[in-house]
Design a protein around this motif. Sequence first.
Motif, mmCIF file in Angstrom:
data_model
loop_
_atom_site.group_PDB
_atom_site.id
_atom_site.type_symbol
_atom_site.label_atom_id
_atom_site.label_comp_id
_atom_site.label_asym_id
_atom_site.label_seq_id
_atom_site.Cartn_x
_atom_site.Cartn_y
_atom_site.Cartn_z
ATOM 1 N N VAL A 2 53.177 52.365 -32.917
ATOM 2 C CA VAL A 2 52.690 51.710 -31.602
ATOM 3 C C VAL A 2 51.873 52.537 -30.926
ATOM 4 O O VAL A 2 52.096 53.659 -30.453
ATOM 5 C CB VAL A 2 53.868 51.076 -31.000
ATOM 6 N N GLN A 3 50.840 51.857 -30.479
ATOM 7 C CA GLN A 3 49.811 52.557 -29.471
ATOM 8 C C GLN A 3 49.306 51.618 -28.453
ATOM 9 O O GLN A 3 49.169 50.405 -28.718
ATOM 10 C CB GLN A 3 48.581 53.578 -29.867
ATOM 11 N N LEU A 4 48.859 52.130 -27.038
ATOM 12 C CA LEU A 4 48.290 51.364 -26.215
ATOM 13 C C LEU A 4 46.588 51.606 -26.276
ATOM 14 O O LEU A 4 46.509 52.898 -25.918
ATOM 15 C CB LEU A 4 48.664 51.585 -24.945
ATOM 16 N N VAL A 5 45.652 50.768 -26.391
ATOM 17 C CA VAL A 5 44.405 51.119 -26.515
ATOM 18 C C VAL A 5 43.548 50.575 -25.165
ATOM 19 O O VAL A 5 43.867 49.246 -24.974
ATOM 20 C CB VAL A 5 43.808 50.501 -27.514
ATOM 21 N N GLU A 6 43.208 51.544 -24.525
ATOM 22 C CA GLU A 6 42.204 50.982 -23.407
ATOM 23 C C GLU A 6 40.940 51.114 -23.387
ATOM 24 O O GLU A 6 40.187 51.580 -24.377
ATOM 25 C CB GLU A 6 42.752 52.166 -22.118
ATOM 26 N N ALA A 7 40.257 50.006 -22.732
ATOM 27 C CA ALA A 7 38.899 50.047 -22.817
ATOM 28 C C ALA A 7 38.381 49.644 -21.305
ATOM 29 O O ALA A 7 39.146 48.968 -20.713
ATOM 30 C CB ALA A 7 38.289 49.089 -23.806
ATOM 31 N N GLY A 8 37.065 49.604 -21.136
ATOM 32 C CA GLY A 8 36.483 49.117 -19.851
ATOM 33 C C GLY A 8 36.256 50.121 -18.921
ATOM 34 O O GLY A 8 35.608 49.424 -17.708
ATOM 35 N N GLY A 9 36.550 51.371 -18.722
ATOM 36 C CA GLY A 9 36.080 52.251 -17.999
ATOM 37 C C GLY A 9 34.546 52.580 -17.912
ATOM 38 O O GLY A 9 33.766 52.045 -18.870
ATOM 39 N N GLY A 10 34.081 53.349 -17.044
ATOM 40 C CA GLY A 10 32.803 53.482 -16.776
ATOM 41 C C GLY A 10 32.260 54.027 -15.504
ATOM 42 O O GLY A 10 33.141 54.283 -14.691
ATOM 43 N N GLU A 88 36.532 56.344 -3.699
ATOM 44 C CA GLU A 88 37.987 57.047 -3.756
ATOM 45 C C GLU A 88 38.703 56.223 -4.919
ATOM 46 O O GLU A 88 39.857 56.647 -5.128
ATOM 47 C CB GLU A 88 38.524 56.947 -2.613
ATOM 48 N N ASP A 89 38.045 55.467 -5.607
ATOM 49 C CA ASP A 89 38.724 54.708 -6.720
ATOM 50 C C ASP A 89 38.400 55.527 -8.052
ATOM 51 O O ASP A 89 39.146 55.024 -8.976
ATOM 52 C CB ASP A 89 38.274 53.323 -6.855
ATOM 53 N N THR A 90 37.711 56.534 -7.693
ATOM 54 C CA THR A 90 37.326 57.343 -9.023
ATOM 55 C C THR A 90 38.655 58.029 -9.474
ATOM 56 O O THR A 90 39.263 58.841 -8.586
ATOM 57 C CB THR A 90 36.377 58.468 -8.540
ATOM 58 N N ALA A 91 38.815 57.920 -10.709
ATOM 59 C CA ALA A 91 40.174 58.393 -11.439
ATOM 60 C C ALA A 91 40.187 58.173 -12.682
ATOM 61 O O ALA A 91 39.449 57.295 -13.383
ATOM 62 C CB ALA A 91 41.327 57.849 -10.733
ATOM 63 N N VAL A 92 40.935 58.789 -13.661
ATOM 64 C CA VAL A 92 41.563 58.264 -14.832
ATOM 65 C C VAL A 92 42.583 57.251 -14.764
ATOM 66 O O VAL A 92 43.604 57.425 -13.857
ATOM 67 C CB VAL A 92 41.869 59.640 -15.731
ATOM 68 N N TYR A 93 42.249 56.301 -15.331
ATOM 69 C CA TYR A 93 43.303 55.126 -15.149
ATOM 70 C C TYR A 93 44.104 54.872 -16.548
ATOM 71 O O TYR A 93 43.558 54.757 -17.766
ATOM 72 C CB TYR A 93 42.249 53.514 -14.814
ATOM 73 N N GLY A 114 44.162 56.804 -21.453
ATOM 74 C CA GLY A 114 43.313 57.011 -20.065
ATOM 75 C C GLY A 114 42.030 56.586 -20.399
ATOM 76 O O GLY A 114 41.473 56.951 -21.391
ATOM 77 N N THR A 115 41.387 56.001 -19.330
ATOM 78 C CA THR A 115 40.007 55.576 -19.160
ATOM 79 C C THR A 115 39.378 56.180 -17.909
ATOM 80 O O THR A 115 39.891 55.837 -16.874
ATOM 81 C CB THR A 115 39.852 54.194 -19.627
ATOM 82 N N GLN A 116 38.181 56.954 -17.969
ATOM 83 C CA GLN A 116 37.537 57.162 -16.822
ATOM 84 C C GLN A 116 36.852 56.256 -15.929
ATOM 85 O O GLN A 116 36.188 55.478 -16.478
ATOM 86 C CB GLN A 116 36.583 58.457 -17.236
ATOM 87 N N VAL A 117 37.265 56.003 -14.811
ATOM 88 C CA VAL A 117 36.280 55.186 -13.971
ATOM 89 C C VAL A 117 35.886 55.842 -12.766
ATOM 90 O O VAL A 117 36.616 56.640 -12.167
ATOM 91 C CB VAL A 117 37.295 54.140 -13.081
ATOM 92 N N THR A 118 34.527 55.992 -12.889
ATOM 93 C CA THR A 118 34.028 56.776 -11.801
ATOM 94 C C THR A 118 32.911 55.924 -10.808
ATOM 95 O O THR A 118 31.960 54.922 -11.334
ATOM 96 C CB THR A 118 32.732 57.913 -12.452
ATOM 97 N N VAL A 119 33.043 56.046 -9.422
ATOM 98 C CA VAL A 119 32.512 55.104 -8.559
ATOM 99 C C VAL A 119 31.505 55.917 -7.682
ATOM 100 O O VAL A 119 32.081 56.823 -6.959
ATOM 101 C CB VAL A 119 33.339 54.372 -7.794
#
Length: 121
Positions: A2-10, A88-93, A114-119
């Motif tokens: 079992v794994q959790l697969v993330e998508a949608g960062g950028g 300030e929301d920039t982080a790895v989610y 983890g998925t990177q979100v950069t603002v």
Amino acid sequence: QVQLVEAGGGLVQAGGSLRLTCAVSGSIVSSNTMAWYRQAPGKQRGLVASISRGRSSNYADSVKGRFTISSNNTKNTVYLQMNSLKPEDTAVYYCNMYLRVGVGGIFVNYWGQGTQVTVSS
């Protein structure tokens, strides 16, 4: 396995929006609380939002009114809609779920990769 697969960062400009998705890969019996955490450079990982199986949600004060967590229990998927993003929301989610893999088994805590979100400002 079992794994959790993330998508949608950028990368997005301040004031923009992103939608994160986290889905279970593999076979499970059931899921319980699902959540999103984030970790900025030099800071500890902290809770962004969580949602119970009964759809009760909880948010960090810093994202209230801007972020919305939702889930699809049938698809074992959790979403995080992020609006009015700030630098300030920039982080790895990271997504986080309590999952029961075997019949009669206990709930075990799983983390996404983890998925990177950069603002940008």
